[in-house]
Structure formats: structure tokens, C-alpha cells
Design an enzyme around this catalytic site. Structure first.
Site, mmCIF file in Angstrom:
data_model
loop_
_atom_site.group_PDB
_atom_site.id
_atom_site.type_symbol
_atom_site.label_atom_id
_atom_site.label_comp_id
_atom_site.label_asym_id
_atom_site.label_seq_id
_atom_site.Cartn_x
_atom_site.Cartn_y
_atom_site.Cartn_z
ATOM 1 N N GLU A 18 0.826 -1.213 0.000
ATOM 2 C CA GLU A 18 0.000 0.000 0.000
ATOM 3 C C GLU A 18 0.858 1.260 0.000
ATOM 4 O OE1 GLU A 18 -2.526 -3.270 0.849
ATOM 5 O OE2 GLU A 18 -0.672 -2.672 1.866
ATOM 6 N N HIS A 24 -10.396 -6.395 9.716
ATOM 7 C CA HIS A 24 -11.062 -6.200 8.432
ATOM 8 C C HIS A 24 -12.476 -5.645 8.586
ATOM 9 C CE1 HIS A 24 -7.887 -9.134 7.562
ATOM 10 N NE2 HIS A 24 -7.919 -8.718 6.310
#
Length: 325
Positions: free
Chosen positions: A60, A129
């Protein structure tokens, strides 16, 4: 005219239309070519646009860093972060590069960059998540933060974000992708700085956004049908900037305010809205402001415990009753 399509289809339409209209727009991220994105939101784009749709390594930091450079060089990248839960890895690029380049280069650098960040809880996906992290970015000058709640706002906000010359973080709730709703035909554009009154009311103002708006609308309907309480519901659509004028007008009419979001209540966007209303429209308030949000705990994997931590329709209804009694 409008069609009933899913949020996934609506955002894919937005990407397709903007990429056809502007060759500078491209998209890259993890598994968006081979898998079509984790929710299928990029399926088929590589077939039409080829190398303008790229799979990348799992980094990322590299994704956002490369996006900043590409935007400063004149391209219009759309970067998929897979899950917003991984956005912490990119904070230096967002905080010290993406948000500040326009200012630090004296306005000579523009960053037409969109970060797509699926957030929120999803089918008992556990602590790493399931997070709603949008409040982190409220106090970073130089970026816009938008959060759709429906297929219509998903398409319209994404198209507006891609066209904007400034960096935009586009938080899209993971549970929204299969949700269906009407989407207007033609060039759907939703302003990045305007809230929308979805339901007129006279007794309570209820402000919400993202997937939580579904619970807010259901609670408003229940409050009217069971208790005769008229609730005005506002979809924020954007949290940076905040359209406080729409909220002020509503609070002056109703005299009461409830703010509901899935993010943790402590330090959430609701606290900022409550402070602004208390500062600027206190004289119109007839009752204390009530906030609804998740409890201050990691989101559990256990379905039973997850239901305890996350806010639901009943929590919003209780807040409405609290401020009217």
C-alpha cells in the site's frame, strides 16, 4: 429515467465512463485484473482499457506513493486499497505528501488522485477487516473525504472525485457493494461538498452516512409509525468538507439532533458535528445532542459479540426517543 443496479455496478459504470472520457484516468491496485477487485468492482475494465488497469504487488505504501507522483506528473490515478483497514500503512504518503503537495509547491502542483478504500464491518470479518477509520482524516488539511450510502451516490461521488483537481479519499462500505438501488441515466454527478435531506421531518434531525444511513432511515420510519415522531434524515455524503449549513437549517427547524455512524463513537465525526451545532445553533436546541456509534472495542469475530459492539437500528431509535422525551 433511472435503473435499479447494485452499488458495485454503479461504481464500475463511474470508472468506465470516466476512463472513456479522459485517457489520463487509470486505476491500479491488488487483484483488480485477475480477480476484478475483491468485490468485483473492477471486473472487465482490463479487457477494455488494457494497461490502464494494473495489478500491483502487495504494498500500500508503493501504491499511494506512486499515485502521488503520477498525479503530480499530470495523470489522474484511482488507487484501490483493497480494504480501508490497511490505510495506516500509507499514512506518511497521505499525511505528508498527498495532502500537502499543493500547499508546499505554492499552488503549482495539483493532485487529481482518488483513493478507494472499502471500509466498515463485513460478514463477521473480525478486528483487522471491519473498521471505520474516516475520522482519522478529518483533521488533515488538503484532502477531501467522501462516503456514499447508495448506488446513486456511489456513482455520482466517484465521478466527481475523479474530476476533482484535489486528492479525495473515497470510503465505500464493504456491505454496500451488493446493495441495489435506483441510479439516474446520463452523467450522474454528486457534489463533494453537499449533504442531502433524504426525509423531511419536524421533530428531530437525524444525521448519518454510509451503510449506517440504512439503519437511520429504518429507525426514522419506526419512530413515526410507532411513536408519531417526525424525523428529518440527512445523508452527509461528505465529511471533509462538512456541509454544516444544511445541518444548521434542519436543527433550527426541529430543535433536536441525533448523529449516527458505524465508526467508534469516541472521537468520531459525530463529535465534530455536535460541537459545531452546539457552538453555532445552541439557542435552537430543545434537548441535548445524542450520538450513536460503535463501542470502543476492536470488532469481534463472534457474531453475537459483533452485534453488541456495532450500532443498529434499535440504537438509533432509542436515541430518537431519548432526545424527544
Amino acid at each position: 429515467m433511472s435503473r435499479i443496479i447494485t452499488f458495485c455496478q454503479a461504481t464500475k459504470e463511474a470508472m468506465t465512463e470516466e476512463m472513456r472520457a479522459d485517457p489520463d484516468v487509470f486505476v491500479y491496485g491488488e487483484d483488480i485484473v485477475k480477480q476484478g477487485g475483491i468485490f468485483g468492482q473492477f471486473a472487465g475494465l482490463h479487457d477494455e482499457f488494457g494497461d490502464r488497469v494494473l495489478d500491483t504487488p502487495i504494498s500500500e505504501t508503493a501504491l499511494v506513493g506512486a499515485g502521488v507522483g503520477a498525479a503530480m506528473a499530470g495523470a489522474k490515478p484511482v488507487i484501490d486499497l483493497h480494504f480501508a483497514d490497511f490505510i495506516g500503512i500509507t499514512m506518511d504518503e497521505i499525511l505528508n505528501q498527498m495532502a500537502k503537495a499543493h500547499y508546499m509547491f505554492g499552488g503549482q502542483a495539483h493532485l487529481p488522485l482518488v483513493l478507494r478504500a472499502p471500509d466498515g464491518s463485513m460478514r463477521h470479518a473480525a478486528a483487522q477487516h471491519s473498521q471505520s477509520l474516516e475520522s482519522w482524516f478529518v483533521s488533515i488539511p488538503g484532502i477531501k473525504v467522501v462516503i456514499p450510502s447508495s448506488p446513486q451516490t456511489g456513482k455520482g461521488l466517484l465521478k466527481a472525485a475523479i474530476r476533482d483537481p484535489n486528492p479525495v479519499i473515497f470510503f465505500e462500505h464493504k456491505e454496500l457493494f451488493p446493495v441495489t438501488g435506483p441510479v439516474d441515466d446520463g452523467d450522474v454527478i454528486v457534489p463533494l461538498d453537499k449533504a442531502e435531506v433524504l426525509r423531511e421531518g419536524t421533530d428531530v434531525t437525524l444525521v448519518s452516512y454510509s451503510r449506517m444511513l440504512t439503519h437511520a432511515l429504518a429507525a426514522a420510519k419506526q419512530a413515526e409509525e410507532q411513536y408519531g415522531i417526525s424525523v428529518e434524515v440527512i445523508d452527509l455524503r461528505s465529511i471533509v468538507p462538512l456541509d454544516m449549513e444544511t445541518i444548521y437549517r434542519s436543527v433550527k427547524k426541529t430543535g433536536r439532533l441525533v448523529i449516527a455512524h458505524e465508526a467508534i463513537r469516541t472521537g468520531g465525526v459525530g463529535g465534530e458535528i455536535a460541537a459545531e451545532v452546539a457552538e453555532h445553533t445552541f439557542q435552537w436546541l430543545q434537548a441535548p445532542i445524542v450520538r450513536v456509534g460503535a463501542k470502543s472495542a476492536p470488532i469481534p469475530y463472534s457474531p453475537t459479540l459483533e452485534d453488541v459492539v456495532l450500532p443498529h437500528e434499535d440504537d438509533v431509535l432509542r436515541a430518537i426517543l431519548k432526545t424527544t422525551q
